[in-house]
Scaffold this motif. Structure first.
Motif, mmCIF file in Angstrom:
data_model
loop_
_atom_site.group_PDB
_atom_site.id
_atom_site.type_symbol
_atom_site.label_atom_id
_atom_site.label_comp_id
_atom_site.label_asym_id
_atom_site.label_seq_id
_atom_site.Cartn_x
_atom_site.Cartn_y
_atom_site.Cartn_z
ATOM 1 N N ASP A 31 -2.639 -6.105 11.864
ATOM 2 C CA ASP A 31 -1.585 -5.301 11.167
ATOM 3 C C ASP A 31 -1.690 -5.447 9.894
ATOM 4 O OD1 ASP A 31 -0.711 -4.212 13.672
ATOM 5 O OD2 ASP A 31 0.915 -5.431 13.639
ATOM 6 N N CYS A 32 -1.725 -6.471 9.124
ATOM 7 C CA CYS A 32 -2.000 -6.909 7.724
ATOM 8 C C CYS A 32 -3.209 -6.055 7.258
ATOM 9 C CB CYS A 32 -2.215 -8.403 7.291
ATOM 10 S SG CYS A 32 -0.753 -9.129 7.513
ATOM 11 N N ILE A 33 -4.512 -6.239 7.760
ATOM 12 C CA ILE A 33 -5.511 -5.401 7.212
ATOM 13 C C ILE A 33 -5.272 -3.808 7.323
ATOM 14 C CG2 ILE A 33 -7.883 -5.036 7.909
ATOM 15 C CD1 ILE A 33 -8.208 -8.018 8.953
ATOM 16 N N GLU A 34 -4.615 -3.223 8.447
ATOM 17 C CA GLU A 34 -4.505 -1.852 8.394
ATOM 18 C C GLU A 34 -3.324 -1.622 7.391
ATOM 19 O OE1 GLU A 34 -4.494 2.093 9.850
ATOM 20 O OE2 GLU A 34 -5.999 0.401 9.848
ATOM 21 N N CYS A 35 -2.387 -2.418 7.263
ATOM 22 C CA CYS A 35 -1.204 -2.172 6.131
ATOM 23 C C CYS A 35 -2.031 -1.935 4.990
ATOM 24 C CB CYS A 35 -0.461 -3.320 5.964
ATOM 25 S SG CYS A 35 0.757 -3.275 4.755
ATOM 26 N N LEU A 36 -2.943 -3.078 4.475
ATOM 27 C CA LEU A 36 -3.787 -3.000 3.052
ATOM 28 C C LEU A 36 -4.647 -2.014 3.099
ATOM 29 C CD1 LEU A 36 -3.904 -6.913 2.811
ATOM 30 C CD2 LEU A 36 -2.654 -5.371 1.413
ATOM 31 N N ARG A 37 -5.009 -1.405 3.921
ATOM 32 C CA ARG A 37 -6.005 -0.273 4.102
ATOM 33 C C ARG A 37 -5.109 0.845 3.593
ATOM 34 N NH1 ARG A 37 -7.113 4.145 6.378
ATOM 35 N NH2 ARG A 37 -5.696 3.827 8.019
ATOM 36 N N ILE A 38 -3.838 0.951 4.090
ATOM 37 C CA ILE A 38 -3.121 2.052 3.822
ATOM 38 C C ILE A 38 -2.501 1.968 2.296
ATOM 39 C CG2 ILE A 38 -0.889 3.438 4.448
ATOM 40 C CD1 ILE A 38 -1.674 2.372 7.321
#
Length: 93
Positions: A31-38
């Motif tokens: 979730d953190c990686i996806e959050c930072l991608r966005i």
């Protein structure tokens, strides 16, 4: 909420926090990686990702996330917080 708006970085960041509370570091990191991608300005996501990586035994990657967060620090307090996190990773004991 995430199903209704999967591109909302804050929702992912909050769910990552819930995963961490349940010691589910793999899903929290996802979730953190996806959050930072966005939204790469989500400083808490860097901290949370760093914590997950540390628990998963990836110390160098953990530090990389803390260093990446520095570019988005807008206050001395945020910079001090990152320095404190780095110190906590390497403090003896």
């Amino acid at each position: 909420a995430i199903e209704l708006n999967p591109a909302q970085a804050t929702f992912l960041n909050n769910r990552a926090a819930a995963h961490i509370q349940n010691f589910d570091f793999t899903n929290a990191l996802r979730d953190c990686i996806e959050c930072l991608r966005i939204d790469p300005t989500q400083i808490k996501a860097y901290f949370r990702a760093s914590k997950c990586l540390l628990h998963l035994g990836k110390v160098e990657d953990s530090l990389s996330h803390l260093h990446a967060a520095q570019q988005y620090c807008d206050t001395p307090a945020n910079k001090l917080s990152i320095q404190s996190e780095v110190f906590n990773i390497f403090k003896p004991g």
